[in-house]
Motif scaffolding. Structure first.
Motif, short mmCIF file in Angstrom:
data_model
loop_
_atom_site.label_atom_id
_atom_site.label_comp_id
_atom_site.label_asym_id
_atom_site.label_seq_id
_atom_site.Cartn_x
_atom_site.Cartn_y
_atom_site.Cartn_z
N SER A 30 0.84 -1.21 0.00
CA SER A 30 0.00 0.00 0.00
C SER A 30 0.87 1.25 0.00
N GLU A 32 -9.56 -1.62 2.16
CA GLU A 32 -9.00 -2.06 3.43
C GLU A 32 -8.85 -0.95 4.44
N GLU A 33 -8.56 0.26 3.94
CA GLU A 33 -8.31 1.34 4.87
C GLU A 33 -9.32 2.46 4.66
N ASP A 92 -6.55 -1.72 -4.05
CA ASP A 92 -5.91 -2.24 -2.84
C ASP A 92 -7.00 -2.81 -1.93
MG MG Z 1 -2.09 -2.71 2.50
#
Ligand code: MG
Ligand code: TYD
Length: 464
Positions: free
Chosen positions: A107, A128-129, A174
């Motif tokens: 990332s 994911e974030e 991602d």
């Molecule tokens: Mg990552």
């Protein structure tokens, strides 16, 4: 009647079966089959990157000569290492898979690269974030860019709607494991979800000529989580390697439709992101003042780059019946073979010794030219005599104790010379005596003493 279609998928390799089976006929793993829904009837009319005229288009055969080869204009990033592993920049319409263990820096690297591309619109999709987390990371990297857009979303349907509005020049996802397509009803991260989502992005990339980066996790045993099929679908597979406890990371090309697969990028994880390492050899060698036994320097070639690597060996008296052999960064069977050569050809009793071998910097070396350095490190530790620190080695060792020639010897010698080594020991077959013609090379050309040897006994006599 229900219109729902299901199939069983091997969660290890992606093999599809109509019935449940205990052992996967493809990868031979047990109990890996899980039933997944593959078609949801109600989702048929949803928006996705399924082009409407896809079935109507008539593909006709065409002579290869008639195809006009487009001038391939690659997109160059400011990251020299990334350009190198991609084979000279990003190819328009290519789909690249980046695999690596969690926390290795995938990332970070791609956020950093996305933020540095100032002339095109970059869309970074994170499943994911949160936006806050990514903003924090960008601040830490100390980069900002007006053309960089962020989307925290996992549904491919929503993602393609946004893409149609934004028309980005580069899409970074991602990660592929978090995507979900409405066409398939199985859970997030399952084989059929990953495969279908990747297929949608593949179609998108090819039809719009937009490059797409897919970030993917790998499982503990090093395979790309979920399906192997993902590797077949993409144009390029890059793998992130390295130990999380070391600062160095290697980005290796496993597959590349647009370049060599022998490429390698080296990064260092710093507190402000990933920095490309331009002089890897200088960092990998700990140039100590005092000489220690068990250390030898190998002149290897990783990818297309020469790299000088420090090999460390420790040979101690064994206290158990079965002596231990422990390696990091080198093939254990190769070590056993070298020990057998030393035992048989040199009469060294390694059978009663524990042997530990370590390649400095957390690197994994596959180049067989490291053999000679490994052997010398072992002997140095066995005899407890240090090797002078301005000598390095490049040679493969054969079963009968002969030192075999290695490829691209000139590049290795030049690198050793550049780093201030005074002597390099190579195979005599690399530089046939008296024949400085096309195959051999003139020793005089270099500012370093090139010593040629044919057998390991000669090396032993020379060093100790
Ligand atoms: Mg990552
Ligand atoms: P990350 O990119 O989140 O890994 P991945 O996406 O592959 O799971 O990297 C996370 C690690 O990197 C984390 O342990 C913190 C470290 N890191 C740095 O050391 N320096 C930095 O500037 C950043 C952003 C992260």
């Amino acid at each position: 009647m229900s219109k729902v279609k299901t199939a069983f998928f091997c969660q290890n390799c992606g093999y599809e079966s109509v019935k449940w089976v205990g052992q996967c006929p493809s990868c031979m793993q047990w109990n890996t089959f899980v039933e997944e829904l593959i078609q949801k009837e109600s989702a048929k009319n949803n928006i996705s990157w399924k082009s409407t005229d896809f079935n109507k288009r008539i593909n006709k055969t065409i002579s290869l000569n008639e195809i006009v080869s487009g001038e391939e204009s690659r997109l160059l990033t400011s990251d020299i290492e990334l350009n190198r592993v991609l084979g000279g920049g990003i190819v328009p319409g290519s789909i690249v898979l980046i695999a690596g263990e969690p926390g290795i820096g995938k990332s970070t690297l791609f956020l950093q690269n996305g933020l540095s591309l100032k002339n095109i619109i970059v869309l970074y999709i994170s499943g994911e974030e949160s936006e806050q987390q990514i903003k924090m990371r960008a601040e830490r990297l100390n980069l900002s860019n007006e053309n960089f857009y962020l989307l925290t979303e996992t549904s491919t349907q929503v993602i393609f709607q946004e893409i149609k509005k934004l028309k980005p020049g580069l899409v970074i996802i991602d990660s592929i494991q978090t995507l979900q397509t409405p066409f398939i009803d199985s859970s997030q991260g399952s084989v059929s979800q990953i495969r279908e989502s990747a297929a949608e992005f593949q179609r998108f990339a090819k039809e719009t000529n937009t490059p797409v980066f897919l970030i993917g996790h790998i499982t503990k045993d090093g395979t790309i989580a979920g399906p192997k099929i993902l590797e077949h679908m993409v144009d390029t597979v890059l793998q992130f390697e390295g130990d999380r406890h070391y600062a160095y990371r290697i980005l290796r090309t496993l597959k590349n439709r647009f370049g060599s697969t022998a490429e390698l990028g080296i990064y260092e994880m710093t507190d402000t992101g990933m920095k490309g390492v331009t002089n890897p050899s200088e960092i990998l060698i700990t140039q100590k003042e005092d000489q220690l036994s068990g250390i030898a320097i190998a002149a290897t070639i990783e990818g297309t780059r020469p790299l000088l690597i420090e090999v460390q060996a420790l040979v101690t008296q064994s206290v158990y019946g079965t002596p231990q052999r422990t390696v990091t960064g080198f093939d254990l069977r190769r070590l056993q073979l070298l020990l057998a050569v030393l035992e048989k050809r040199g009469g060294f009793h390694f059978g009663i010794k524990d042997v530990f071998l370590n390649i400095a910097g957390g690197l994994k070396v596959e180049d067989p030219s490291i053999d000679l350095a490994v052997l010398c490190a072992l002997l140095s530790s066995y005899e407890d005599v240090a090797i002078e620190h301005h000598i390095c080695f490049a040679g493969e060792v054969g079963l009968s104790g002969e030192i075999r020639a290695v490829n691209r010897i000139e590049q290795r010698i030049a690198e050793a010379e550049k780093l201030g080594f005074e002597k390099i020991i190579v195979s005599k077959y690399n530089l046939p005596a008296g024949r400085h013609g096309q195959k051999g090379l003139a020793k005089q050309k270099f500012n370093i003493e090139v010593i040629t040897m044919g057998r390991v006994e000669e090396v032993y006599k020379y060093l100790f």
